[in-house]
Design a protein around this motif. Sequence first.
Motif, PDB file in Angstrom:
ATOM      1  N   TRP A  21       0.945  -1.317   0.011  1.00  0.00           N
ATOM      2  CA  TRP A  21       0.050  -0.036   0.029  1.00  0.00           C
ATOM      3  C   TRP A  21       0.878   1.296  -0.054  1.00  0.00           C
ATOM      4  O   TRP A  21       0.232   2.405  -0.110  1.00  0.00           O
ATOM      5  CB  TRP A  21      -0.877   0.167   1.330  1.00  0.00           C
ATOM      6  N   LYS A  22       2.206   1.161  -0.136  1.00  0.00           N
ATOM      7  CA  LYS A  22       2.967   2.329  -0.039  1.00  0.00           C
ATOM      8  C   LYS A  22       3.186   2.973  -1.154  1.00  0.00           C
ATOM      9  O   LYS A  22       3.514   4.080  -1.545  1.00  0.00           O
ATOM     10  CB  LYS A  22       4.394   2.010   0.537  1.00  0.00           C
ATOM     11  N   CYS A  23       2.795   2.183  -2.125  1.00  0.00           N
ATOM     12  CA  CYS A  23       2.834   2.890  -3.717  1.00  0.00           C
ATOM     13  C   CYS A  23       2.045   4.164  -3.791  1.00  0.00           C
ATOM     14  O   CYS A  23       0.862   4.103  -3.460  1.00  0.00           O
ATOM     15  CB  CYS A  23       2.379   1.792  -4.906  1.00  0.00           C
ATOM     16  N   ILE A  24       2.784   5.120  -4.366  1.00  0.00           N
ATOM     17  CA  ILE A  24       2.034   6.519  -4.283  1.00  0.00           C
ATOM     18  C   ILE A  24       1.561   6.745  -5.870  1.00  0.00           C
ATOM     19  O   ILE A  24       1.049   7.668  -6.194  1.00  0.00           O
ATOM     20  CB  ILE A  24       3.011   7.468  -4.017  1.00  0.00           C
ATOM     21  N   HIS A  25       1.452   5.882  -6.697  1.00  0.00           N
ATOM     22  CA  HIS A  25       0.880   5.789  -8.123  1.00  0.00           C
ATOM     23  C   HIS A  25       1.316   7.034  -8.962  1.00  0.00           C
ATOM     24  O   HIS A  25       0.638   7.675  -9.444  1.00  0.00           O
ATOM     25  CB  HIS A  25      -0.792   5.800  -7.996  1.00  0.00           C
ATOM     26  N   CYS A  26       2.554   7.104  -8.699  1.00  0.00           N
ATOM     27  CA  CYS A  26       3.264   8.229  -9.614  1.00  0.00           C
ATOM     28  C   CYS A  26       3.091   8.040 -11.045  1.00  0.00           C
ATOM     29  O   CYS A  26       3.573   8.789 -11.934  1.00  0.00           O
ATOM     30  CB  CYS A  26       4.668   8.766  -9.260  1.00  0.00           C
ATOM     31  N   GLU A  27       3.145   6.661 -11.326  1.00  0.00           N
ATOM     32  CA  GLU A  27       3.050   5.909 -12.694  1.00  0.00           C
ATOM     33  C   GLU A  27       4.377   6.298 -13.574  1.00  0.00           C
ATOM     34  O   GLU A  27       4.523   5.767 -14.633  1.00  0.00           O
ATOM     35  CB  GLU A  27       2.018   6.777 -13.586  1.00  0.00           C
ATOM     36  N   GLN A  28       5.501   6.411 -12.740  1.00  0.00           N
ATOM     37  CA  GLN A  28       6.773   6.444 -13.570  1.00  0.00           C
ATOM     38  C   GLN A  28       7.146   5.069 -13.962  1.00  0.00           C
ATOM     39  O   GLN A  28       7.918   4.896 -14.888  1.00  0.00           O
ATOM     40  CB  GLN A  28       7.920   6.958 -12.454  1.00  0.00           C
ATOM     41  N   CYS A  29       6.789   4.041 -13.151  1.00  0.00           N
ATOM     42  CA  CYS A  29       7.386   2.784 -13.528  1.00  0.00           C
ATOM     43  C   CYS A  29       6.759   2.343 -14.649  1.00  0.00           C
ATOM     44  O   CYS A  29       7.319   1.795 -15.644  1.00  0.00           O
ATOM     45  CB  CYS A  29       6.817   1.865 -12.192  1.00  0.00           C
TER      46      CYS A  29
END
Length: 315
Positions: free
Chosen positions: A198-206
């Motif tokens: 749940w730490k993923c901040i969904h910046c979408e860089q990946c």
Amino acid sequence: METITFNIKRFDGERTWNQEYRLPRETSTLLGCLTKIREEQDPTLNFTSNCRAAICGSCAVQVNGSAFLACETQLDALLDTYQTTTLYLEPLNHFPVVRDLVVDFAPVEKGMRKVDAWLCPSKERRDHLQSEADFHKIAKPADCILCGVCVSECRELAYDDGTYLPPAMMNKAYRFERDSRDGERGKRVLAALKNNLWKCIHCEQCSSKCPKKIPVADEVSYLRRRAIALGETKSEGARHAFSFYDDVRATGLLNETMLALRTEGLGKTVANRMPFAIRMVAAGKMNPLHAPKPVPGIESVRKLYEFSQKMEKEV
């Protein structure tokens, strides 16, 4: 002829410095330029490469702060993107540096062990046949070449304490969780949950930087939904998600006053958030007595919920 400057971050095991090299501009890949520098100007320059065909994933480096696969990245494209004739090259972020642009991929190996990133065949199966639909569920995540670009670009890893699972490993967890031939479905979801899913901040860089266009951020979302479906609803991340989900369905708006309480609980909220909350109230930025009323058209919002739930069941 135009001259291109390559400012490369060097490391000899003890000392770090930047060194400049110059090449005439020509049609070439970034890897071609690095190879030319090593062969014609400085044989001590270290970088890794192998296939030169975007298959092995060994040549990823940072250019002007962003990660690229050197063998498939055209020099002209970089110059057009950054509008400069000076390129700054560094090793990938979030990896131990061995020498110059060479990094140690031990963190990736460690992450693969955490999620059992290999097929665990079901004991009930006597073959490994898959339907076309099941194959397509894992076709894209199976394209991963472990180049490390997504790991280097991950914004969460920049602040992580070492407990977060890198994006490449989230992809592996997803890939085997969705494999119809696997006999331990759910195991990788729980492993990802244990390693701060749940730490993923969904910046979408990946997703946006992946050379193979793998939608890693979407895969993380799927793993979260699977965790909830498996009954893992007590974590702060799950409670945070439910706060958004329930509020928007009820009124179309987020009740920000209650968000921290629902996510962290009364004790932790009082200990960590109370001074900030008092400043917000004093500045008129938050009214603790305000309860959002349903927005006009709330029925349409609820229909979207029903539609998404139906689509989720079909998938």
